[in-house]
Motif scaffolding. Structure first.
Motif, PDB file in Angstrom:
ATOM      1  N   ALA A 110     -67.043  67.611  78.710  1.00 31.75           N
ATOM      2  CA  ALA A 110     -68.243  66.737  78.741  1.00 31.75           C
ATOM      3  C   ALA A 110     -68.496  66.129  77.224  1.00 31.75           C
ATOM      4  N   SER A 111     -67.838  66.736  76.381  1.00 33.25           N
ATOM      5  CA  SER A 111     -68.037  66.222  75.003  1.00 33.25           C
ATOM      6  C   SER A 111     -67.057  64.765  74.666  1.00 33.25           C
ATOM      7  N   VAL A 112     -65.984  65.157  75.214  1.00 27.10           N
ATOM      8  CA  VAL A 112     -64.808  64.048  75.209  1.00 27.10           C
ATOM      9  C   VAL A 112     -65.316  62.906  76.085  1.00 27.10           C
ATOM     10  N   GLU A 113     -65.878  63.439  77.352  1.00 27.92           N
ATOM     11  CA  GLU A 113     -66.151  62.183  78.180  1.00 27.92           C
ATOM     12  C   GLU A 113     -67.262  61.430  77.953  1.00 27.92           C
ATOM     13  N   ASN A 114     -68.403  62.204  77.118  1.00 27.49           N
ATOM     14  CA  ASN A 114     -69.541  61.586  76.473  1.00 27.49           C
ATOM     15  C   ASN A 114     -69.069  60.526  75.287  1.00 27.49           C
ATOM     16  N   ILE A 115     -68.165  60.905  74.486  1.00 23.50           N
ATOM     17  CA  ILE A 115     -67.906  60.185  73.481  1.00 23.50           C
ATOM     18  C   ILE A 115     -67.118  58.943  73.825  1.00 23.50           C
ATOM     19  N   LEU A 116     -66.243  58.982  75.000  1.00 22.07           N
ATOM     20  CA  LEU A 116     -65.634  57.754  75.347  1.00 22.07           C
ATOM     21  C   LEU A 116     -66.788  56.832  75.898  1.00 22.07           C
ATOM     22  N   TYR A 117     -67.544  57.342  76.565  1.00 17.14           N
ATOM     23  CA  TYR A 117     -68.580  56.643  77.419  1.00 17.14           C
ATOM     24  C   TYR A 117     -69.390  55.937  76.372  1.00 17.14           C
ATOM     25  N   LEU A 118     -69.817  56.648  75.219  1.00 14.84           N
ATOM     26  CA  LEU A 118     -70.563  56.000  74.049  1.00 14.84           C
ATOM     27  C   LEU A 118     -69.842  54.700  73.308  1.00 14.84           C
ATOM     28  N   ILE A 119     -68.393  54.993  73.013  1.00 14.99           N
ATOM     29  CA  ILE A 119     -67.605  54.160  72.456  1.00 14.99           C
ATOM     30  C   ILE A 119     -67.608  53.009  73.435  1.00 14.99           C
ATOM     31  N   THR A 120     -67.510  53.077  74.908  1.00 12.68           N
ATOM     32  CA  THR A 120     -67.388  51.843  75.540  1.00 12.68           C
ATOM     33  C   THR A 120     -68.879  51.155  75.676  1.00 12.68           C
ATOM     34  N   ASN A 121     -70.118  51.885  75.972  1.00 14.79           N
ATOM     35  CA  ASN A 121     -71.153  51.293  76.164  1.00 14.79           C
ATOM     36  C   ASN A 121     -72.222  51.324  75.171  1.00 14.79           C
ATOM     37  N   GLY A 122     -72.000  52.070  74.077  1.00 13.76           N
ATOM     38  CA  GLY A 122     -73.063  52.086  73.052  1.00 13.76           C
ATOM     39  C   GLY A 122     -73.500  53.298  72.790  1.00 13.76           C
ATOM     40  N   ILE A 123     -74.185  53.378  71.488  1.00 19.17           N
ATOM     41  CA  ILE A 123     -74.769  54.702  71.011  1.00 19.17           C
ATOM     42  C   ILE A 123     -76.043  55.078  71.664  1.00 19.17           C
ATOM     43  N   GLU A 124     -76.796  53.641  72.000  1.00 18.68           N
ATOM     44  CA  GLU A 124     -78.111  53.664  72.544  1.00 18.68           C
ATOM     45  C   GLU A 124     -78.178  54.588  73.999  1.00 18.68           C
ATOM     46  N   TYR A 125     -77.007  54.990  74.374  1.00 19.05           N
ATOM     47  CA  TYR A 125     -77.302  55.696  75.489  1.00 19.05           C
ATOM     48  C   TYR A 125     -76.822  57.295  75.434  1.00 19.05           C
ATOM     49  N   ALA A 126     -76.856  57.595  73.935  1.00 15.87           N
ATOM     50  CA  ALA A 126     -76.824  59.148  73.722  1.00 15.87           C
ATOM     51  C   ALA A 126     -77.767  59.722  73.992  1.00 15.87           C
ATOM     52  N   PHE A 127     -79.149  59.563  73.896  1.00 15.64           N
ATOM     53  CA  PHE A 127     -80.114  60.625  74.291  1.00 15.64           C
ATOM     54  C   PHE A 127     -80.348  60.682  75.846  1.00 15.64           C
ATOM     55  N   MET A 128     -80.068  59.843  76.583  1.00 13.99           N
ATOM     56  CA  MET A 128     -80.135  59.749  78.104  1.00 13.99           C
ATOM     57  C   MET A 128     -79.132  60.575  78.628  1.00 13.99           C
ATOM     58  N   ARG A 129     -77.687  60.491  78.121  1.00 12.36           N
ATOM     59  CA  ARG A 129     -76.545  61.451  78.303  1.00 12.36           C
ATOM     60  C   ARG A 129     -76.601  62.748  77.902  1.00 12.36           C
TER      61      ARG A 129
END
Length: 213
Positions: A110-129
């Motif tokens: 989940a950590s790597v998946e999450n980091i890759l998602y935030l790199i692509t889509n932006g840190i503003e999604y961090a809380f929801m994810r």
């Protein structure tokens, strides 16, 4: 980049610490790190397989995509890694240990998946994810590890419990993704109660594993 790494890793470390500290006899940190990193490495072959399946445009059916393109590969590989690296290890000698290692593998992924998602889509999604994808992976890991613990430490239904260690997380993960893909913009109204149900299921298994003698 540091902010994205911090935001991507923080929920995983928090959840892993929570389930680790609920263990009556804590597991070696070195083994936790090893399983976490193994789960993290899993992201790349799974992403490649999913990319190939998606680019081939095999199907647009949400059910098939949710259960087989996503849930099957992710939960099977996590299940396989658990068997290959932990199941026969001498440190896996308590029912709750299965939960610790299952969560560790799942949160590495989940950590790597999450980091890759935030790199692509932006840190503003961090809380929801943190509340949805990362937490759901941890809870799937709890359920997987619970049944691995039953398989190893009870003398009956061993193969069936090993099967449940894959099958139940697979089904729950498939439902999770089907809600995301099929509901549309209102997914949060369906997924929120589903997450409550996941937490309820996981915490019951945590309690049961800690009471196991």
């Amino acid at each position: 980049m540091f902010a994205i790494l911090s935001a991507g890793l923080a929920p995983s470390f928090a959840l892993l610490s929570y389930f680790y500290l609920k263990d009556k006899v804590t597991e070696p940190i070195s083994l936790i790190i090893r399983t976490f990193l193994t789960g993290a490495i899993l992201v790349f072959p799974i992403m490649f397989i999913q990319y190939v399946l998606t680019s081939e445009d095999i199907t647009n059916n949400y059910f098939i995509q949710s259960f087989f393109f996503i849930a099957f590969f992710e939960e099977f590989f996590k299940w396989f890694i658990f068997v290959f690296t932990i199941y026969y290890h001498d440190e896996f000698d308590d029912h709750y240990d299965g939960i610790v290692y299952g969560v560790s593998i799942s949160l590495g992924f989940a950590s790597v998946e999450n980091i890759l998602y935030l790199i692509t889509n932006g840190i503003e999604y961090a809380f929801m994810r943190a509340f949805f994808p990362v937490s759901s992976h941890a809870l799937f890991g709890v359920i997987m590890g619970y049944y691995f613990g039953k398989a190893k430490l009870t003398p009956h239904h061993t193969n069936f419990n090993r099967f449940l260690a894959f099958f139940i997380p697979f089904v729950l993960h498939g439902i999770y993704n089907y809600i995301l893909l099929s509901i549309g913009q209102n997914w949060i109204y369906i997924l929120s109660p589903f997450m409550v149900l996941l937490w309820f299921m996981a915490l019951r298994r945590v309690k049961s594993a800690n009471q196991f003698v």
